[in-house]
Design a protein around this motif. Sequence first.
Motif, mmCIF file in Angstrom:
data_model
loop_
_atom_site.group_PDB
_atom_site.id
_atom_site.type_symbol
_atom_site.label_atom_id
_atom_site.label_comp_id
_atom_site.label_asym_id
_atom_site.label_seq_id
_atom_site.Cartn_x
_atom_site.Cartn_y
_atom_site.Cartn_z
ATOM 1 N N TRP A 104 9.619 -4.039 -2.123
ATOM 2 C CA TRP A 104 8.464 -3.786 -2.974
ATOM 3 C C TRP A 104 7.727 -5.098 -3.235
ATOM 4 O O TRP A 104 8.294 -6.182 -3.123
ATOM 5 C CB TRP A 104 8.862 -3.119 -4.284
ATOM 6 C CG TRP A 104 9.839 -3.913 -5.097
ATOM 7 C CD1 TRP A 104 9.558 -4.881 -6.027
ATOM 8 C CD2 TRP A 104 11.270 -3.829 -5.046
ATOM 9 N NE1 TRP A 104 10.718 -5.399 -6.555
ATOM 10 C CE2 TRP A 104 11.781 -4.769 -5.967
ATOM 11 C CE3 TRP A 104 12.159 -3.048 -4.304
ATOM 12 C CZ2 TRP A 104 13.146 -4.947 -6.159
ATOM 13 C CZ3 TRP A 104 13.520 -3.235 -4.509
ATOM 14 C CH2 TRP A 104 13.999 -4.162 -5.425
ATOM 15 N N LEU A 105 6.455 -4.963 -3.538
ATOM 16 C CA LEU A 105 5.590 -6.097 -3.834
ATOM 17 C C LEU A 105 5.912 -6.659 -5.207
ATOM 18 O O LEU A 105 6.232 -5.904 -6.126
ATOM 19 C CB LEU A 105 4.124 -5.632 -3.800
ATOM 20 C CG LEU A 105 3.064 -6.696 -4.045
ATOM 21 C CD1 LEU A 105 2.943 -7.614 -2.830
ATOM 22 C CD2 LEU A 105 1.727 -6.027 -4.329
ATOM 23 N N SER B 13 0.802 -1.220 0.000
ATOM 24 C CA SER B 13 0.000 0.000 0.000
ATOM 25 C C SER B 13 0.839 1.276 0.000
ATOM 26 O O SER B 13 0.294 2.376 -0.036
ATOM 27 C CB SER B 13 -0.936 0.008 1.214
ATOM 28 O OG SER B 13 -0.196 0.056 2.412
ATOM 29 N N ARG B 14 2.122 1.134 -0.002
ATOM 30 C CA ARG B 14 3.018 2.301 0.082
ATOM 31 C C ARG B 14 3.004 3.092 -1.228
ATOM 32 O O ARG B 14 3.173 2.533 -2.305
ATOM 33 C CB ARG B 14 4.433 1.834 0.386
ATOM 34 C CG ARG B 14 5.424 2.931 0.561
ATOM 35 C CD ARG B 14 5.083 3.789 1.771
ATOM 36 N NE ARG B 14 6.280 4.435 2.232
ATOM 37 C CZ ARG B 14 6.515 4.738 3.477
ATOM 38 N NH1 ARG B 14 5.628 4.471 4.389
ATOM 39 N NH2 ARG B 14 7.629 5.314 3.811
ATOM 40 N N ALA B 15 2.796 4.392 -1.118
ATOM 41 C CA ALA B 15 2.870 5.269 -2.287
ATOM 42 C C ALA B 15 4.273 5.181 -2.873
ATOM 43 O O ALA B 15 5.260 5.181 -2.141
ATOM 44 C CB ALA B 15 2.546 6.706 -1.888
ATOM 45 N N CYS C 133 11.218 1.555 2.749
ATOM 46 C CA CYS C 133 12.476 1.272 3.439
ATOM 47 C C CYS C 133 12.184 0.471 4.703
ATOM 48 O O CYS C 133 11.187 0.719 5.389
ATOM 49 C CB CYS C 133 13.169 2.585 3.802
ATOM 50 S SG CYS C 133 14.708 2.357 4.719
ATOM 51 N N VAL C 134 13.052 -0.459 5.014
ATOM 52 C CA VAL C 134 12.902 -1.244 6.236
ATOM 53 C C VAL C 134 12.879 -0.332 7.459
ATOM 54 O O VAL C 134 12.228 -0.642 8.460
ATOM 55 C CB VAL C 134 13.989 -2.341 6.348
ATOM 56 C CG1 VAL C 134 15.364 -1.734 6.597
ATOM 57 C CG2 VAL C 134 13.633 -3.359 7.406
ATOM 58 N N CYS C 135 13.526 0.805 7.368
ATOM 59 C CA CYS C 135 13.522 1.757 8.480
ATOM 60 C C CYS C 135 12.129 2.302 8.766
ATOM 61 O O CYS C 135 11.855 2.758 9.882
ATOM 62 C CB CYS C 135 14.506 2.898 8.228
ATOM 63 S SG CYS C 135 14.109 3.935 6.803
ATOM 64 N N ASP C 136 11.228 2.255 7.779
ATOM 65 C CA ASP C 136 9.844 2.692 7.969
ATOM 66 C C ASP C 136 8.941 1.556 8.429
ATOM 67 O O ASP C 136 7.835 1.797 8.919
ATOM 68 C CB ASP C 136 9.288 3.280 6.674
ATOM 69 C CG ASP C 136 10.006 4.556 6.264
ATOM 70 O OD1 ASP C 136 10.383 5.337 7.167
ATOM 71 O OD2 ASP C 136 10.204 4.767 5.051
#
Length: 128
Positions: free
Chosen positions: A106-107, A59-61, A66-69
């Motif tokens: 990413w997917l 769902s990330r725009a 990033c793994v940090c997020d």
Amino acid sequence: MPKQELVVLGQSDEADETGACCPSLLTAPLDEEQAAELAKVFKALGDPVRLRLLSMIASRAGGEVCVCDLTPAFDLSQPTISHHLKLLRQAGLIDCERRGTWVYYWLLPETTARLADLLTHRPVDATS
């Protein structure tokens, strides 16, 4: 990062009776190899943390995260999050790339599309 073995769902050059290249789970029985491959994907999806991770990534725009997020969203250690991400990668649901000190995920929509096709009931046209 080393490349992980990806699970390939129902790839076939032959079309089934519905005209689809990948027969539905509901229109053709799985053989032993297909069932083993599919079980790996369902096992990867069978954990609430991995489902949330996949959802956050998908769902990330911009299509990647990033793994940090990802890590701060969970009350888990970074190595545990990395383990869950590794299992999603091995199942062929996501991929990643290291950029400096961070890893971006990413997917892989082709895998989720194949999974959706496999689970979708397509009525067989009796007039064909």
